[in-house]
Motif scaffolding. Structure first.
Motif, PDB file in Angstrom:
ATOM      1  N   GLU A  37       0.821  -1.211   0.000  1.00  0.00           N
ATOM      2  CA  GLU A  37       0.000   0.000   0.000  1.00  0.00           C
ATOM      3  C   GLU A  37       0.857   1.266   0.000  1.00  0.00           C
ATOM      4  OE1 GLU A  37      -3.528   2.040   2.665  1.00  0.00           O
ATOM      5  OE2 GLU A  37      -3.089  -0.092   2.921  1.00  0.00           O
ATOM      6  N   TYR A  38       1.978   1.256   0.745  1.00  0.00           N
ATOM      7  CA  TYR A  38       2.817   2.448   0.800  1.00  0.00           C
ATOM      8  C   TYR A  38       3.394   2.798  -0.573  1.00  0.00           C
ATOM      9  CZ  TYR A  38       7.496   0.276   0.603  1.00  0.00           C
ATOM     10  OH  TYR A  38       8.644  -0.358   0.193  1.00  0.00           O
ATOM     11  N   LEU A  39       3.632   1.786  -1.408  1.00  0.00           N
ATOM     12  CA  LEU A  39       4.157   2.044  -2.756  1.00  0.00           C
ATOM     13  C   LEU A  39       3.106   2.739  -3.612  1.00  0.00           C
ATOM     14  CD1 LEU A  39       5.904  -1.402  -3.240  1.00  0.00           C
ATOM     15  CD2 LEU A  39       7.039   0.808  -2.916  1.00  0.00           C
ATOM     16  N   ARG A  40       1.859   2.322  -3.500  1.00  0.00           N
ATOM     17  CA  ARG A  40       0.761   2.984  -4.226  1.00  0.00           C
ATOM     18  C   ARG A  40       0.584   4.416  -3.721  1.00  0.00           C
ATOM     19  NH1 ARG A  40      -2.956   0.385  -6.765  1.00  0.00           N
ATOM     20  NH2 ARG A  40      -2.869  -1.437  -5.430  1.00  0.00           N
ATOM     21  N   ASP A  41       0.616   4.603  -2.396  1.00  0.00           N
ATOM     22  CA  ASP A  41       0.454   5.942  -1.821  1.00  0.00           C
ATOM     23  C   ASP A  41       1.559   6.880  -2.267  1.00  0.00           C
ATOM     24  OD1 ASP A  41      -1.799   5.044  -0.533  1.00  0.00           O
ATOM     25  OD2 ASP A  41      -0.851   4.869   1.445  1.00  0.00           O
ATOM     26  N   LEU A  42       2.788   6.394  -2.300  1.00  0.00           N
ATOM     27  CA  LEU A  42       3.893   7.230  -2.762  1.00  0.00           C
ATOM     28  C   LEU A  42       3.679   7.687  -4.201  1.00  0.00           C
ATOM     29  CD1 LEU A  42       7.083   5.479  -1.351  1.00  0.00           C
ATOM     30  CD2 LEU A  42       6.187   7.722  -0.725  1.00  0.00           C
ATOM     31  N   TYR A  43       3.150   6.784  -5.029  1.00  0.00           N
ATOM     32  CA  TYR A  43       2.938   7.135  -6.437  1.00  0.00           C
ATOM     33  C   TYR A  43       1.728   8.056  -6.609  1.00  0.00           C
ATOM     34  CZ  TYR A  43       2.238   6.862 -11.417  1.00  0.00           C
ATOM     35  OH  TYR A  43       2.063   7.197 -12.740  1.00  0.00           O
ATOM     36  N   THR A  44       0.637   7.766  -5.944  1.00  0.00           N
ATOM     37  CA  THR A  44      -0.584   8.538  -6.180  1.00  0.00           C
ATOM     38  C   THR A  44      -0.643   9.837  -5.379  1.00  0.00           C
ATOM     39  OG1 THR A  44      -1.771   7.256  -4.497  1.00  0.00           O
ATOM     40  CG2 THR A  44      -1.952   6.512  -6.780  1.00  0.00           C
ATOM     41  N   MET A  45      -0.158   9.810  -4.125  1.00  0.00           N
ATOM     42  CA  MET A  45      -0.269  10.986  -3.266  1.00  0.00           C
ATOM     43  C   MET A  45       1.065  11.697  -3.019  1.00  0.00           C
ATOM     44  SD  MET A  45      -3.066   9.681  -0.451  1.00  0.00           S
ATOM     45  CE  MET A  45      -1.901   8.612   0.374  1.00  0.00           C
ATOM     46  N   GLY A  46       2.166  11.047  -3.333  1.00  0.00           N
ATOM     47  CA  GLY A  46       3.472  11.644  -3.096  1.00  0.00           C
ATOM     48  C   GLY A  46       3.944  11.526  -1.659  1.00  0.00           C
ATOM     49  N   GLU A  47       3.223  10.745  -0.861  1.00  0.00           N
ATOM     50  CA  GLU A  47       3.596  10.514   0.530  1.00  0.00           C
ATOM     51  C   GLU A  47       2.858   9.271   1.020  1.00  0.00           C
ATOM     52  OE1 GLU A  47       2.303  13.933   2.693  1.00  0.00           O
ATOM     53  OE2 GLU A  47       0.195  13.429   2.515  1.00  0.00           O
ATOM     54  N   CYS A  48       3.261   8.804   2.208  1.00  0.00           N
ATOM     55  CA  CYS A  48       2.527   7.693   2.812  1.00  0.00           C
ATOM     56  C   CYS A  48       2.445   7.928   4.313  1.00  0.00           C
ATOM     57  CB  CYS A  48       3.165   6.353   2.478  1.00  0.00           C
ATOM     58  SG  CYS A  48       4.781   6.097   3.181  1.00  0.00           S
ATOM     59  N   ASN A  49       1.463   7.321   4.925  1.00  0.00           N
ATOM     60  CA  ASN A  49       1.230   7.517   6.355  1.00  0.00           C
ATOM     61  C   ASN A  49       2.144   6.664   7.224  1.00  0.00           C
ATOM     62  OD1 ASN A  49      -0.856   9.315   5.809  1.00  0.00           O
ATOM     63  ND2 ASN A  49      -2.344   7.664   5.626  1.00  0.00           N
ATOM     64  N   ASP A  50       2.809   5.718   6.627  1.00  0.00           N
ATOM     65  CA  ASP A  50       3.690   4.809   7.349  1.00  0.00           C
ATOM     66  C   ASP A  50       4.997   5.522   7.702  1.00  0.00           C
ATOM     67  OD1 ASP A  50       5.128   2.698   8.320  1.00  0.00           O
ATOM     68  OD2 ASP A  50       4.972   1.477   6.514  1.00  0.00           O
ATOM     69  N   ARG A  51       5.335   5.592   8.981  1.00  0.00           N
ATOM     70  CA  ARG A  51       6.569   6.276   9.404  1.00  0.00           C
ATOM     71  C   ARG A  51       7.831   5.561   8.900  1.00  0.00           C
ATOM     72  NH1 ARG A  51       6.598  10.124  13.515  1.00  0.00           N
ATOM     73  NH2 ARG A  51       4.518  10.584  14.313  1.00  0.00           N
ATOM     74  N   LYS A  52       7.731   4.274   8.699  1.00  0.00           N
ATOM     75  CA  LYS A  52       8.891   3.499   8.250  1.00  0.00           C
ATOM     76  C   LYS A  52       9.299   3.850   6.828  1.00  0.00           C
ATOM     77  CE  LYS A  52      10.400  -1.234   7.486  1.00  0.00           C
ATOM     78  NZ  LYS A  52      10.012  -2.634   7.478  1.00  0.00           N
ATOM     79  N   HIS A  53       8.340   4.279   6.023  1.00  0.00           N
ATOM     80  CA  HIS A  53       8.594   4.533   4.613  1.00  0.00           C
ATOM     81  C   HIS A  53       8.467   6.021   4.285  1.00  0.00           C
ATOM     82  CE1 HIS A  53       7.255   0.264   4.736  1.00  0.00           C
ATOM     83  NE2 HIS A  53       8.402   0.148   4.100  1.00  0.00           N
ATOM     84  N   ARG A  54       9.315   6.815   4.876  1.00  0.00           N
ATOM     85  CA  ARG A  54       9.350   8.251   4.596  1.00  0.00           C
ATOM     86  C   ARG A  54      10.589   8.523   3.752  1.00  0.00           C
ATOM     87  NH1 ARG A  54       6.116  11.656   8.751  1.00  0.00           N
ATOM     88  NH2 ARG A  54       4.577  10.066   9.232  1.00  0.00           N
ATOM     89  N   TYR A  55      10.394   9.280   2.681  1.00  0.00           N
ATOM     90  CA  TYR A  55      11.487   9.552   1.749  1.00  0.00           C
ATOM     91  C   TYR A  55      11.555  11.038   1.458  1.00  0.00           C
ATOM     92  CZ  TYR A  55      11.033   4.545   1.008  1.00  0.00           C
ATOM     93  OH  TYR A  55      10.952   3.201   1.190  1.00  0.00           O
ATOM     94  N   ARG A  56      12.732  11.469   1.041  1.00  0.00           N
ATOM     95  CA  ARG A  56      12.908  12.866   0.628  1.00  0.00           C
ATOM     96  C   ARG A  56      12.074  13.134  -0.620  1.00  0.00           C
ATOM     97  NH1 ARG A  56      18.289  11.253   0.551  1.00  0.00           N
ATOM     98  NH2 ARG A  56      18.328  11.869  -1.623  1.00  0.00           N
TER      99      ARG A  56
END
Length: 134
Positions: A37-56
């Motif tokens: 789910e975090y991969l989809r969120d990164l692509y569609t929203m540009g962020e994810c709610n998961d603290r483990k998967h935070r990127y610049r």
């Protein structure tokens, strides 16, 4: 009586045939699925709610661009044409996966399979946005 077709008519036919071929080739594209789910969120929203998967922000932009390249490609061989992706098959414990580079530190890992139906579709399953050196 001249029974030969003028050269210009043959060229018109060849150009039309090439155009139709390009239309057929362009129609097929890679189907991209997200394994997490975090991969989809990164692509569609540009962020994810998961603290483990935070990127610049720059990593997220390049990740989205990489996914767009995968969507553009109609087959695996198309990815070799774009040198900056550094498309490669992974080895060892990640055998069966492929990767493209996001930057020097991160890469997108994915699996690919082709359907046996006509038309042949390539389905790309995004598995991970991984730190290359972990």
């Amino acid at each position: 009586m001249n029974t030969h077709l003028p050269v210009c008519d043959i060229h018109k036919f060849v150009n039309i045939a090439n155009f139709l071929y390009l239309c057929i080739v362009i129609y097929y594209y890679m189907i991209v699925e997200f394994g997490e789910e975090y991969l989809r969120d990164l692509y569609t929203m540009g962020e994810c709610n998961d603290r483990k998967h935070r990127y610049r922000i720059d990593v997220i932009k390049r990740y989205k661009r990489g996914i767009d390249y995968l969507k553009w490609a109609s087959r695996k061989e198309d990815l070799f044409r774009i040198n900056s992706l550094n498309f490669e098959a992974l080895k060892g414990n990640k055998s069966g996966r492929f990767s493209i580079r996001v930057n020097d530190q991160y890469r997108i890992e994915f699996t690919m399979r082709e359907t046996v139906d006509e038309p042949i579709l390539t389905i790309c399953n995004i598995v991970e946005l991984s730190n290359h050196y972990d």
